[in-house]
Design an enzyme around this catalytic site. Structure first.
Site, PDB file in Angstrom:
ATOM      1  N   HIS A   1     -51.306   8.579   8.166  1.00 35.42           N
ATOM      2  CA  HIS A   1     -51.997   9.118   7.101  1.00 35.42           C
ATOM      3  C   HIS A   1     -53.591   8.777   7.623  1.00 35.42           C
ATOM      4  O   HIS A   1     -54.639   9.513   6.911  1.00 35.42           O
ATOM      5  CB  HIS A   1     -51.955   8.149   5.801  1.00 35.42           C
TER       6      HIS A   1
ATOM      7  N   ASP B   1     -49.899   3.938  11.175  1.00 32.92           N
ATOM      8  CA  ASP B   1     -49.905   4.677   9.828  1.00 32.92           C
ATOM      9  C   ASP B   1     -50.180   6.130  10.292  1.00 32.92           C
ATOM     10  O   ASP B   1     -51.552   6.396  10.576  1.00 32.92           O
ATOM     11  CB  ASP B   1     -51.054   4.162   8.849  1.00 32.92           C
TER      12      ASP B   1
ATOM     13  N   CYS C   1     -47.022  13.656   6.833  1.00 28.55           N
ATOM     14  CA  CYS C   1     -46.830  12.321   7.490  1.00 28.55           C
ATOM     15  C   CYS C   1     -45.688  11.989   8.109  1.00 28.55           C
ATOM     16  O   CYS C   1     -45.711  11.402   9.484  1.00 28.55           O
ATOM     17  CB  CYS C   1     -47.236  11.094   6.375  1.00 28.55           C
TER      18      CYS C   1
END
Length: 643
Positions: A596, A594, A470
């Site tokens: 992820h 994000d 990440c």
């Protein structure tokens, strides 16, 4: 044109762009197009950079003319000047702008000129008009700031472009190197003469990126009028036996579906194309057979390659033949002269690599041209000084790389297979936060990223980094921002390249390369410094509960730096694109991108799934987005102070 329109001062540039700063109160040249627009229309202003001490109204007109001749598109003109002063200065301002125009074009104006007198403290600007037929100056009573300047300019006009390459061989006797300058000048002068040769043919074609079938015609040099009558929009003299092609207007070649040039130009600009075709053998036995020239003494040969790229502005009702003879060819001549002056000082010490580029920087509604010496390299100090000078003249900020080659206008084909790609060839999603729902902060002030970025997330590019990559993805998004803002031309690095950079600076052991080890904010700062020379600020937070206390500082970052921020805490990393903050109540929200996400690049799925959206530290159900028991580092990359 009615009488009122002829005497109306119309401003297509905002007042703030005209007002000089207190640190640069000198003359600013007002730019218009009296050939194609009402004479008192101002489309831009250029700062005078060659002022002489003691007399602000008498700069070095020769140097000013050389600079502006390279910068200003044919079709635009000097229509006046602006100065910080009072009404008594109006006559001096008018006279200065007349002398400037005479130096630039070698002829006196045949239209009224403007004097603009500015008051920096109040922000007021008074306009005075000279009468070209009478020795008097009167204050303009009708001044209009155009609401839709782009529409006004480009619904009436269009661009015409000509690219032309030359190779000029220079023979210089070894013991007479001083002859190089004269030989080169002679070759350039001969090239200028060829451009107006009666046997030359000009192929005119519609824009390549038009969705409609392009039109094309052929014009012959012997039928064109190359006289210098271009100072007013009056019928131009033509030959008695004029072909029908000579009367075709430029509108015949323009796209019928698009008229707003500026909104699309940075991606794919429309321009009528003119190709110059030289007839190498017409009526000349000399050109039909090989010729050998004997040099009785040792000589050196240097082949100078010159690439012309001339862009002109014309009204759509202007005959395309006149656009070629009055704009394109004079533009080629001027650009050759600019290149000659730039090449001569270093003609023998290095091989000149001069190339023109066209730009449309933010805040400017007309393109400008810059001729760069490519042998310097974009990061070389001398090239940086050239760009800085252009930024100063155009009133551009000195911490934005707006005139780098990567920012030049693109005239590529629209509708081709690459049409779904971004300008640098990438097909990644960009600016995914655009249009997302509100944050829910009542009375908050939003501070956002300034510029475009690409969304990097798990599994992208076929790399399985689920569970460990990440922070790498956040770093890739940050570097994409620097690329898209043209601060760097390096490719966005892969995970392996990032690891290799950390090994090279001694932060990691060689075994780190190819591993699945996490990295954090500190490592990201090392990589940004190593690969981009970018410095970073790091904010430490002892608990996720304390992050809202940093909203004011984060808002300040987005307002002054505008770069994406990496938030790292525990084993998770996010990219922060902005904050919304109510200073009175302390309520705030974080705009999170994000990394992820593991799905395909489906914008709707990403937004609806909350992979890009506003997050509160504690949501309406009492759930904490940032963990109380985790330490957080915030990486705030700084915007380089560079052009």
């Amino acid at each position: 044109m009615d009488a009122d329109e002829g005497r109306r001062v119309r401003l297509l540039c905002p007042k703030k762009s005209l007002l000089p700063s207190s640190s640069s109160p000198g003359i600013r040249w007002l730019i218009g197009s009296p050939l194609f627009l009402p004479p008192l229309t101002v489309v831009a202003s250029f700062r005078c950079l060659h002022a002489l001490p003691g007399d602000p109204f008498s700069p070095d007109f020769s140097k000013e003319a050389d600079d502006i001749r390279a910068l200003l598109l044919k079709g635009f003109d000097i229509v006046g000047a602006l100065y910080v002063g009072c009404e008594e200065d109006a006559q001096k301002v008018i006279e200065s702008s007349r002398r400037m125009r005479l130096s630039l074009f070698g002829e006196k104006e045949s239209y009224d000129m403007l004097a603009a007198l500015a008051n920096v403290k109040t922000g007021d600007i008074c306009f005075f008009v000279s009468d070209s037929s009478k020795p008097r100056i009167v204050e303009a009573s009708n001044v209009v700031y155009e609401d839709n300047p782009e529409n006004y300019l480009w619904e009436r006009g269009c661009l015409v472009r000509c690219e032309l390459a030359f190779k000029l061989p220079i023979f210089v006797p070894v013991n007479k190197k001083s002859d190089a300058e004269a030989n080169f000048s002679s070759l350039v002068d001969a090239t200028v003469a060829r451009l107006r040769d009666p046997s030359v043919v000009y192929l005119v074609e519609g824009p390549l990126n038009s969705e409609e079938a392009p039109h094309s015609i052929v014009l012959h040099g012997r039928e064109l009028d190359f006289s210098l009558q271009t100072s007013s929009h009056t019928p131009l003299r033509t030959n008695e036996k004029e072909s029908s092609e000579n009367t075709i207007a430029c509108s015949h070649f323009c796209s019928k579906k698009r008229s707003n040039f500026s909104s699309t130009a940075r991606e794919s600009a429309d321009a009528i194309r003119v190709t110059v075709l030289f007839n190498q053998s017409r009526n000349s036995l000399k050109m039909r057979v090989p010729i050998a020239e004997y040099l009785p003494e040792p000589a050196m040969i240097s082949v100078i390659s010159l690439k012309l790229d001339v862009l002109c502005y014309t009204s759509k009702d202007f005959p395309v033949a006149a656009a070629v003879s009055k704009l394109i060819i004079p533009g080629c001549v001027d650009q050759l002269d600019v290149m000659k002056k730039a090449a001569i000082p270093e003609l023998l010490s290095q091989h000149p690599q001069l190339s023109p580029y066209h730009f449309l920087p933010p805040g400017l509604f007309i393109p400008v041209t810059a001729v760069y010496e490519l042998s310097y390299g974009e990061t070389e100090e001398k090239q940086g000084e050239i760009r800085k000078s252009l930024h100063l003249r155009l009133g551009l900020p000195l911490d934005r790389p707006l005139l780098r080659i990567a920012n030049a206008l693109s005239f590529s084909v629209r509708g081709s297979r690459e049409s779904n790609l971004t300008k640098d060839g990438s097909s990644l999603l960009q600016d995914v936060h655009t249009g997302i729902p509100n944050s829910g902060v009542s009375g908050g002030i939003i501070s956002l990223i300034d510029g475009s970025y690409e969304y990097y997330h798990y599994l992208l590019d076929g790399i399985d980094d689920n569970g460990w990559g990440c922070a790498y993805r956040s770093l890739q998004t940050i570097i994409s921002w620097y690329r898209l803002q043209q601060y760097t031309s390096i490719d966005v690095p892969s995970h392996r390249k990032i690891q290799q950079a950390l090994v090279e600076i001694g932060d990691k052991d060689p075994s780190f390369i190819g591993s699945r080890e996490w990295i954090g904010a500190i490592e990201l700062s090392f990589v940004l410094d190593k690969l981009l020379g970018v410095s970073c600020k790091i904010i430490n937070v002892r608990s996720g509960e304390e992050l809202p206390e940093k909203c004011r500082e984060l808002a300040r970052h987005f307002e002054t730096q505008g770069t994406p921020v990496m938030i790292g805490g525990g084993v998770l990393a996010y990219t922060l694109l902005g904050v919304e903050y109510n200073e009175a109540s302390g309520d705030c929200a974080f705009l999170i991108l994000d990394p992820h996400y593991t799905g395909n690049d489906d914008l709707k799925k990403i937004v609806n799934g909350g992979w890009c959206g506003w997050k509160k530290a504690v949501d309406s159900k009492g759930r904490n987005f940032f963990l109380k028991d985790k330490f957080y580092n915030l990486l705030l990359p700084q915007r380089p102070n560079m052009v």
